[in-house]
Write an enzyme that holds these catalytic residues in place. Structure first.
Site, short mmCIF file in Angstrom:
data_model
loop_
_atom_site.label_atom_id
_atom_site.label_comp_id
_atom_site.label_asym_id
_atom_site.label_seq_id
_atom_site.Cartn_x
_atom_site.Cartn_y
_atom_site.Cartn_z
N LYS A 201 -11.52 109.83 4.58
CA LYS A 201 -10.69 110.76 3.74
C LYS A 201 -10.97 112.08 4.79
CE LYS A 201 -13.92 113.01 0.63
NZ LYS A 201 -14.30 113.46 -0.87
N ARG A 203 -10.96 116.21 4.48
CA ARG A 203 -10.88 117.67 3.76
C ARG A 203 -10.54 118.80 4.70
NH1 ARG A 203 -12.84 118.51 -1.53
NH2 ARG A 203 -14.04 116.62 -1.20
#
Length: 322
Positions: A201, A203
């Site tokens: 992921k 951020r």
């Protein structure tokens, strides 16, 4: 608990609770077969917090149970003032029992001109007068080094692994929500003899949002168990859930240690796409918070009770991890 309780050792032990999670403190004391201490912790109309111990704690071994749950800053001040009040009441030793340690994500300078708030909170706890700290699953291991007093960190992964083992899932795979959470997820995977997958992921800002990119590992036709140390808005889990469905996972379970569940978390997690949502009781969660997803609460209160007993009697807290 592996060893019999030494009731004689409890004559000088006292356990008190702040307002953060009194039900948890009561569960700890029920496990220890001792009463929860009497105290007052309330807020005046001007916002000032008042603390008073109604029991004599002079020279006693005092344990103050207070997870730093929302409202975080109020709970922190309650804890600081409870510690100070206990020291001024001549407590023999004061242990701050913090099932959930807030500000754990602020553990390093990852941007220019930002604080290391986890270190600051550690300093506050020490200055208030705590002699030692008992907590569970800090967000980052280096936070232990922020304290100059003894700190015992308990781990909930064995309890989570044991629960999922009891479900007898035919083809489980443990899914870490990011590389940082891989260590805890790997511990669960090893205990279950299952494979590990990791969500890649990204951020991009401080707005608590993260974008799940892809899954590293094989999840097709498997029972995926997402394991994360804490869930706040549920965005990361929702993205991982979508990826797992796209990669044809047979079922998806979610296990977390600290169920903070803020903002849109209840809407995102309250879905039948999740076979079961499992979390511990380190912070309070309303029993009727979810209407659609099946939930299961793993109480770690007995675990804390055992650790407190060992601290009081001079036993090894590390033996609880074996």
């Amino acid at each position: 608990m592996n060893e019999p309780l030494n009731f004689a050792g409890f004559r000088e032990m006292a356990v008190f609770s702040g307002n953060a999670h009194r039900a948890f403190a009561e569960a700890v004391c029920k496990h220890l077969e001792m009463p929860l201490g009497r105290n007052e912790v309330f807020e005046f109309s001007n916002g000032n917090i008042f603390v008073r111990f109604l029991d004599n704690i002079r020279e006693r071994d005092v344990f103050l149970i207070q997870p730093i749950a929302p409202p975080v800053n109020t709970r922190l001040m309650e804890l600081f003032i409870m510690i100070d009040a206990a020291k001024r009441a001549s407590a023999g030793r004061v242990t701050a029992v913090i099932p959930y340690f807030a500000y754990g994500r602020s553990d390093k300078k990852d941007q220019p001109r930002v604080p290391i708030t986890a270190r600051l909170v550690a300093n506050f706890i020490e200055v208030a007068g705590a002699d030692r700290v008992l907590t569970m699953d800090l967000h980052a291991g280096q936070i232990q080094g922020f304290f100059n007093i003894p700190l015992d960190e308990l781990h909930a992964q064995p309890h989570i692994a044991e629960y999922f083992r009891s479900l007898n899932l035919p083809r489980p795979v443990i899914v870490a929500t990011d590389v940082g959470g891989a260590k805890g997820a790997r511990d669960v995977a090893e205990r279950l003899g299952a494979e590990l997958a990791i969500v890649d992921k990204r951020r991009t800002s401080n707005d608590e949002q993260a974008e799940a990119m892809t899954i590293i590992g094989e999840v097709e036709d498997r029972d995926a168990i997402i394991v994360d140390d804490e869930i706040l808005t549920g965005g990361t889990v929702a993205s991982a859930l979508e990826l797992l469905r796209m990669n044809r996972a047979r079922s998806v379970y979610v296990g977390t240690i600290h169920p903070l569940f803020a903002g849109a978390a209840f809407d995102r997690l309250d879905t039948t796409d999740i076979s079961e949502l499992v979390f511990t009781d380190t912070v309070p969660v309303a029993a009727d918070a979810f209407q659609h997803v099946q939930t299961h609460v793993l109480s770690v209160a007995p675990y804390f009770g055992d650790a407190m007993h060992r601290i009081h009697t001079g036993g090894s807290v590390g033996e609880l991890f074996r």
